[in-house]
Design an enzyme around this catalytic site. Structure first.
Site: not given
Length: 160
Positions: A18, A21-23, A151
């Site tokens: 999370i 990959f989401e940042g 991801r």
């Protein structure tokens, strides 16, 4: 044992999927964050912090870093609960497998997980099949996105 597995899976999901990959987007100079459009659609759903979406996330919305962290934790707990309702056997698996599915649900939604062949493979404990299924979910608005491909490959590796 179950509680430890769940806690480990939550930490693995946040640290390995999370947050990386989401940042933390869209960071402002003072450390707060501002809502931004979905990369796949260029609009809806608007997103803030660590991939948080919802009806109250609108253009121009600004959150503190603390609020983004709290939203992340609350959303991960929500998705963990939902995943375990849909696939209760995951609690008996190594935490990495639950972590991968939590990440998938956080990114794609519980509704998509509920209807997916991925869920069927997870519930059958067909980990090779689950790894093959999860990588198929690399599109947004019908376009393959490099970040989603990376991801899904990382999640697939945790399923094996």
């Amino acid at each position: 044992m179950e509680e430890t597995t769940i806690k480990q899976a939550i930490r693995l999901s946040i640290d390995n999927f999370i947050k990386p990959f989401e940042g933390y987007e869209k960071r402002l100079p003072d450390g707060r964050c501002m809502a931004y459009p979905d990369p796949g659609t260029g609009g809806h759903p608007w997103t803030i912090g660590y991939g948080t979406t919802g009806p109250d996330i609108v253009p121009g919305l600004i959150w503190s870093h603390e609020k983004a962290e709290l939203a992340l934790i609350n959303h991960v707990i929500y998705f963990t609960t939902g995943v375990l309702e849909l696939s209760p056997g995951l609690v008996e698996e190594p935490p990495r497998r639950l972590a991968a599915i939590i990440s998938f649900a956080y990114n794609c939604g519980l509704g998509n997980y509920r209807i997916s062949t991925l869920r069927k493979r997870v519930n059958e404990k067909d980990w090779d099949g689950a790894a093959r299924e999860i990588v198929k979910w690399n599109k947004a608005a019908g376009r393959v996105l490099r970040g989603l491909t990376r991801r899904r490959q990382a999640e697939a590796a945790f399923l094996l």
